[in-house]
Design an enzyme around this catalytic site. Sequence first.
Site, PDB file in Angstrom:
ATOM      1  CG  ASP A  62      -4.260   6.284  -0.119  1.00 17.08           C
ATOM      2  OD1 ASP A  62      -4.773   7.418  -0.125  1.00 17.08           O
ATOM      3  OD2 ASP A  62      -4.697   5.327   0.555  1.00 17.08           O
ATOM      4  CE1 TYR A  92      -1.572  -2.407   6.201  1.00 18.57           C
ATOM      5  CE2 TYR A  92      -3.126  -0.950   7.294  1.00 18.57           C
ATOM      6  CZ  TYR A  92      -2.794  -1.768   6.242  1.00 18.57           C
ATOM      7  OH  TYR A  92      -3.682  -1.951   5.226  1.00 18.57           O
ATOM      8  CE  LYS A 128      -1.543  -6.760   2.288  1.00 20.12           C
ATOM      9  NZ  LYS A 128      -0.841  -6.647   3.569  1.00 20.12           N
TER      10      LYS A 128
HETATM   11  C1  F6R Z   1      -6.751  -1.578   3.598  1.00 21.94           C
HETATM   12  C2  F6R Z   1      -7.322  -0.277   3.960  1.00 21.94           C
HETATM   13  C3  F6R Z   1      -8.542  -0.231   4.809  1.00 21.94           C
HETATM   14  C4  F6R Z   1      -8.204   0.256   6.208  1.00 21.94           C
HETATM   15  C5  F6R Z   1      -9.466   0.263   7.110  1.00 21.94           C
HETATM   16  C6  F6R Z   1      -9.172   0.875   8.478  1.00 21.94           C
HETATM   17  O1  F6R Z   1      -5.568  -1.420   2.895  1.00 21.94           O
HETATM   18  O2  F6R Z   1      -6.805   0.751   3.609  1.00 21.94           O
HETATM   19  O3  F6R Z   1      -9.177  -1.474   4.863  1.00 21.94           O
HETATM   20  O4  F6R Z   1      -7.229  -0.556   6.773  1.00 21.94           O
HETATM   21  O5  F6R Z   1     -10.473   1.029   6.517  1.00 21.94           O
HETATM   22  O6  F6R Z   1      -8.566   2.100   8.267  1.00 21.94           O
HETATM   23  P1  F6R Z   1      -8.037   3.033   9.455  1.00 21.94           P
HETATM   24  O7  F6R Z   1      -7.077   2.214  10.273  1.00 21.94           O
HETATM   25  O8  F6R Z   1      -7.407   4.176   8.714  1.00 21.94           O
HETATM   26  O9  F6R Z   1      -9.277   3.420  10.215  1.00 21.94           O
HETATM   27 MG    MG Z   2      -5.009   1.979  -1.887  1.00 25.89          MG
HETATM   28 MG    MG Z   3      -5.139   3.364   1.018  1.00 24.02          MG
END
Ligand code: F6R
Ligand code: MG
Ligand code: MG
Length: 366
Positions: A11, A230, A233
């Site tokens: 990603d 984190y 995923k």
């Molecule tokens: C799950 C994922 C999304 C982000 C969510 C918050 O793997 O990528 O659900 O966790 O959109 O993202 P941030 O913390 O980047 O604002």
């Molecule tokens: Mg992804």
């Molecule tokens: Mg992602």
Amino acid sequence: MRITLSVIKADIGSIGGHIAPSQKLLEAVRVHVRRNGEGMLADSYISHTGDDIAILMTHSQRVGSEAIHKLAWDAFLVGTQVARDQGLYGAGQDLLKEAFSGNVKGMGPAVAEMEFEERPNEPFLFFAADKTDPGAYNLPLYLAFADPMNTPGLILAPSMAKGFKFVIMDVSHTGKDRIIELNAPEELYDIAALLRDPERFVIESVWSRQTGEQAAAVSTTRLHNIAGKYTGKDDPIMLIRVQKDFPATGEILAPYAIGHFVAGCMRGSHQMPLMPVALNSGISYFDGPSIVSCAAFAMREGRLTEPRDAFDHPFWRSVQDKVAHKAVDMRQQGFFGAAMLPMSELEYTGISEKMKRLEARFEIRD
Ligand code: F6R
Ligand code: MG
Ligand code: MG
């Protein structure tokens, strides 16, 4: 002819949050691989599933080749620059190390590879999932390679009568890989005892016991073990050879009609059903649901046909409807119980910080 299939995915930036990469980003990766893979790659195929870009390559450089891994790493670096230029969200987010050190394993991108003597015709499947982790494949692989209720070939085809060997990794172990090899059908209950815990025990590969040939390879990265925090995923990829000594394509695909619950979706912290989707799909509802795509290929001397979209068929429409209903049902219980992952799998730190604060306020009553 000996051929290696390598798929490496990352990603490196997305439109509108974590939905899907831009066309310009995909094109930059595609052009880099085409130009720099000349003379080394027999063929390649670049696609995305949710916000992850996967580079599938066929070649004779063997598994773990520095040149192949570097080609993918550099393509992701070039792509990251495009992602930055376009203001995409999370540009370069899976490239967790500064300098390339011979192999992308442990650097953020996920890898699945296998090497084999190409059959005169070589059908195989390339799976990619988003908003979930490699344990998502435990159930479908168990059913496809060990359960005659799913795979009649296990009792009908003499070439599959000996069953399959499962190589299972303990992904909670950091440092060197911790693995166990178990044989189906004799050790079925041991296999089941491990696979019931998909956050810890993950199928890494599956092998035919009749021929010793590799049937499946799964990426087993755990990003938070590399980054120490984190970073999204792991969004696993998988290669599966099919037909003859291996399960038929339909036997491999059948378990995805369940729409089983997997870890992931919103903030990588929920249990949501896995939806089979068309190639190059994005995500939507609740940053999900968790999705899986499957490109089917034939190959001759490493040259790929066009991909055939295995989940683009009227059958999967009702499965998608069922999964959407399951997803909404689960969401109705919000953060309670089974809807949200246990503490150890919550990859944002909000709850543990709150717990620390609240611990001090607990009192023991006389
Ligand atoms: C799950 C994922 C999304 C982000 C969510 C918050 O793997 O990528 O659900 O966790 O959109 O993202 P941030 O913390 O980047 O604002
Ligand atoms: Mg992804
Ligand atoms: Mg992602």
